[in-house]
Enzyme design. Structure first.
Site, PDB file in Angstrom:
ATOM      1  CE1 TYR A 239      38.729  29.970  42.887  1.00 49.49           C
ATOM      2  CE2 TYR A 239      37.311  30.988  41.238  1.00 49.49           C
ATOM      3  CZ  TYR A 239      37.483  30.115  42.294  1.00 49.49           C
ATOM      4  OH  TYR A 239      36.414  29.385  42.771  1.00 49.49           O
ATOM      5  CG  HIS A 240      41.373  37.427  39.770  1.00 51.63           C
ATOM      6  ND1 HIS A 240      40.186  38.128  39.683  1.00 51.63           N
ATOM      7  CD2 HIS A 240      41.280  36.413  38.871  1.00 51.63           C
ATOM      8  CE1 HIS A 240      39.411  37.565  38.759  1.00 51.63           C
ATOM      9  NE2 HIS A 240      40.053  36.520  38.261  1.00 51.63           N
ATOM     10  N   PRO A 241      45.173  36.224  42.778  1.00 56.06           N
ATOM     11  CG  PRO A 241      46.420  34.335  43.356  1.00 56.06           C
ATOM     12  CD  PRO A 241      45.128  34.750  42.719  1.00 56.06           C
TER      13      PRO A 241
ATOM     14  CG  ASP B  19      42.243  37.058  45.408  1.00 53.67           C
ATOM     15  OD1 ASP B  19      42.100  37.209  44.178  1.00 53.67           O
ATOM     16  OD2 ASP B  19      41.804  36.065  46.010  1.00 53.67           O
ATOM     17  CG  HIS B  20      39.662  41.018  42.075  1.00 50.53           C
ATOM     18  ND1 HIS B  20      39.998  40.697  40.769  1.00 50.53           N
ATOM     19  CD2 HIS B  20      40.050  42.310  42.239  1.00 50.53           C
ATOM     20  CE1 HIS B  20      40.558  41.739  40.179  1.00 50.53           C
ATOM     21  NE2 HIS B  20      40.607  42.722  41.055  1.00 50.53           N
TER      22      HIS B  20
END
Length: 544
Positions: free
Chosen positions: A469-471, A295-296
Site C-alpha cells: 500500500y505504498h505507491p 511500491d513495496h
C-alpha cells in the site's frame, strides 16, 4: 457552468491535502477550497484502531483499485486499496508511523540533484509535525498536531519476536524513528488516546473552524482548467452540478500516486502520444507523468503457534462485542491496537549500506476466505522489499475522468527484486528459528515446508506477492526530461500548478509513506506561502 472564486484550490483531502488546507488557511484573508471525492470520515470503524480491517477495503470509502495483470506474478490482478474519504489513506491504513531511513533522503539529494531534500532539511518538519507519547527529545516532537504512540500491546509473541531479532543478529532498537533506525522494535503508530489520529483529525478538523476554508465532499475532479500555459482552476462535479473553481493563486493536486497523474493526463498534461491514443489533445507534453511507479512488494509468512497466546480470540462475536464496548468506554483494550505494532528494518544481504527489508509483525494468524478475514492461532510477518528496482506506470483507458486508470506495478520484474525477496524469506525464517520462539513456534503455514529451494520460494512469491500500500513516484521531482515537478513541487512548464503527495517522490523510501507525505506537504506549504524553510538539522544517529 457555475463558477467559484478562491485563492487556492486543493484537489484531494488525503494526508497531504489536509496538511495544506490547514497551513494555507492560517491567513484569514486567503480563500482555500479543499475538494474530496469521498465522504466525511463519519464511519466509526475509521477511528477504532483495530477497525482497520473493516475499513481498508470498504468500497464506500475506498477507490478499490486493482492492477492490470502483473506479468511476473502469474498475470494476477493485485488489489490496491486507496482512501476515498476525508483523511484519504491515513483514514484506512494500518497507522504505522515511520519516517524512512536518513540515507533515503540523502539519496534524493545525491542521485536526483535535490539538495534541499536531504535529510537535514526534512527532519525539522517531521519533528515539528509530531506529538509523540515518548516525549520531546533530540529526535522526537512533543507539541505537533499529529499524535504518535508507541506500540504497547502485551503479547508473548511480540516479546519473542523482539528477542529473536536480537538473537539472530538482526539488531534491536528502542526507537526506529530515534537514534537507531535499524533493527526490530515496537513500532510507532498514528494514534492518540486510543483513537486513530489521521491527517483529517490532526490537521483538517481544527482548521475547518475557519470561515476562509471550504471543504466539499463527494466532489469529483474532472480536469485542471488551463489558460495560456497557466492553471487557473479546477472543474469538478458534485451530484449533477459541474462547477469551475477558479484559483487566483494556485491549483494543487494532492490525489496521490494514482489519482494525481490521472487527473493531469485527462487535463492534457502528460505524454503526448499516449494522450492522443485515448482521444485527448495534449495541452502540455510532459513525458514523465504516470511513469516511475514504485511500491513495496510484500509477502506474508504465517506460522502456527503451539500455545493459546495469539489474539485470534478477538474474532469470536461475544469477544469482539466486549472489545468494542471496552473501547467505547475507556479507549483501551485490544480495539485500541492497530495489531501490526511491532516490526523492524533489517539487512537481507551484506551488499546494502542500510536495511533493505522491513517486517510488520502481528501476534495472530491471518487468512482470507473470499473477502472475509479469518484469524487463527499463530503469528504473521509481512516481509517488504524496501528499494525495488522494478518500475511501473499509470495509463489512461479513455478520456473519461471517472474511469479507473490502468495500473502497472511490474512487481518482481527484475532479477534483483526476485533475489532480494527470496533473501527476505530466508532472513525471516532465520529469525523465527531463534530460541526465543522455541516454546511458541509451530509449523510454517506459508510459504510452507515444501518451499525449500530458491525456485520453490520464487514460485510461492509469484502467487503470493501483494502490495504493501505504498505507491509513489508517478509525478517525480527532478530536473531531467522525465521529472514532472521541480524541487518546490511546481509542475514543469505550467504556471500556477503544483503536485503535493507521494507521487513526487523520485525514489521510494525505505519505510511506510504516510508520515513522509505529511512532511512533504508541510514543506510545500512554506514554499507556496514564500516562507523560509525550517532551519536544517540532523540529530545524532547510531547505525549498525
Amino acid at each position: 457552468m457555475k463558477t467559484e472564486e478562491y485563492d487556492y484550490v486543493i484537489c484531494g483531502a488525503g494526508s497531504a491535502g489536509c496538511v495544506l488546507a490547514n497551513k494555507l488557511s492560517q491567513d484569514e484573508s486567503t480563500r482555500v477550497l479543499l475538494l474530496e471525492a469521498g465522504p466525511m470520515d463519519l464511519n466509526l470503524m475509521i477511528h477504532i484502531p483495530a477497525g482497520v480491517y473493516s475499513v481498508y477495503n470498504n468500497p464506500k470509502i475506498n477507490w478499490n483499485y486493482e492492477s492490470e495483470g502483473e506479468p511476473a506474478l502469474n498475470n494476477r490482478n493485485v488489489p490496491t486499496p486507496r482512501g476515498k474519504v476525508v483523511g484519504g489513506s491515513s483514514s484506512i491504513n494500518s497507522m504505522v508511523y515511520m519516517r524512512g531511513h536518513p540515507n533515503d533522503y540523502d539519496v534524493w539529494a545525491s542521485e536526483f540533484g535535490l539538495d534541499n531534500w536531504a535529510f537535514d532539511h526534512c527532519f525539522p518538519y517531521f519533528k515539528a509535525g509530531e506529538s509523540s507519547d515518548r516525549g520531546e527529545s533530540e529526535w522526537r516532537g512533543g507539541s505537533g498536531p499529529l499524535g504518535v504512540s508507541k506500540g504497547a500491546l502485551e503479547s508473548p509473541l511480540i516479546e519473542a519476536f523482539l528477542d529473536a531479532g536480537e538473537q539472530a543478529g538482526q539488531g534491536r532498537s528502542e526507537d526506529l524513528n530515534g537514534y537507531q533506525p535499524e533493527g526490530v522494535a515496537r513500532f510507532d503508530s498514528t494514534k492518540k488516546h486510543g483513537r486513530r489520529c489521521s491527517a483529517a483529525v490532526a490537521h483538517l478538523k481544527p482548521a475547518l473552524k475557519r470561515k476562509n476554508l471550504t471543504l466539499k465532499t463527494r466532489a469529483m475532479a474532472r480536469r485542471v482548467i488551463m489558460e495560456n500555459g497557466r492553471a487557473i482552476g479546477l472543474e469538478y462535479q458534485q451530484k449533477n452540478d459541474i462547477i469551475a473553481a477558479r484559483a487566483g493563486k494556485e491549483v494543487i493536486l494532492s490525489g496521490g500516486a494514482i489519482n494525481s497523474p490521472q487527473l493531469m493526463m485527462v487535463s492534457g498534461i502528460g505524454p503526448a502520444e499516449h494522450l492522443r491514443s485515448v482521444g485527448i489533445e495534449p495541452v502540455h507534453h510532459l513525458p514523465g507523468v504516470g511513469h516511475n511507479l514504485q511500491d513495496h512488494p510484500t509477502v506474508i509468512m504465517q506460522v502456527e503457534c503451539t500455545k493459546p497466546v495469539s489474539i485470534d480470540w478477538v474474532a469470536k462475536p461475544h469477544r469482539k462485542l466486549m472489545a468494542g464496548m471496552q473501547w467505547m468506554m475507556t479507549r483501551e483494550g485490544i480495539a485500541s491496537s492497530n495489531i501490526w505494532e511491532a516490526g523492524g528494518f533489517v539487512f537481507g544481504n551484506h551488499r546494502e549500506r542500510f536495511p533493505n527489508l522491513q517486517y510488520h509483525f502481528a501476534p495472530v494468524g491471518v487468512r482470507y476466505e473470499g473477502e472475509k478475514m479469518k484469524l487463527s492461532q499463530g503469528f504473521a510477518i509481512h516481509i517488504d522489499q524496501l528499494r525495488p528496482t522494478s518500475r511501473g506506470w499509470i495509463a489512461l483507458k479513455s478520456d473519461d475522468p471517472f474511469e479507473k486508470p490502468a495500473i502497472h506495478f511490474n512487481y518482481l520484474q527484475t532479477e534483483h527484486d526476485q533475489r532480494e525477496l527470496i533473501e527476505g524469506i530466508k532472513t525471516t525464517r532465520d529469525l523465527v528459528r531463534q530460541p526465543a520462539f522455541d516454546h511458541l513456534r509451530g509449523a510454517e503455514v506459508l510459504p510452507g515446508k515444501g518451499a525449500t529451494s530458491d525456485a520453490d520460494i520464487l514460485a510461492f512469491m509469484r502467487n503470493a506477492t501483494e502490495t504493501d500500500y505504498h505507491p509513489c513516484g508517478t509525478c517525480r521531482m527532478g530536473h531531467d526530461k522525465w521529472a514532472v515537478v521541480d524541487d518546490q513541487l511546481r509542475v514543469h512548464g505550467i504556471q500556477g500548478l503544483r503536485v503535493v503527495d507521494a507521487s513526487v517522490m523520485p525514489k521510494i523510501l525505505s519505510a511506510n509513506l504516510n508520515a513522509p507525505v505529511q512532511m512533504i506537504a508541510a514543506r510545500a506549504a512554506d514554499y507556496i506561502l514564500g516562507k523560509d524553510q525550517r532551519a536544517s538539522f540532523r540529530p545524532r544517529y547510531h547505525f549498525m
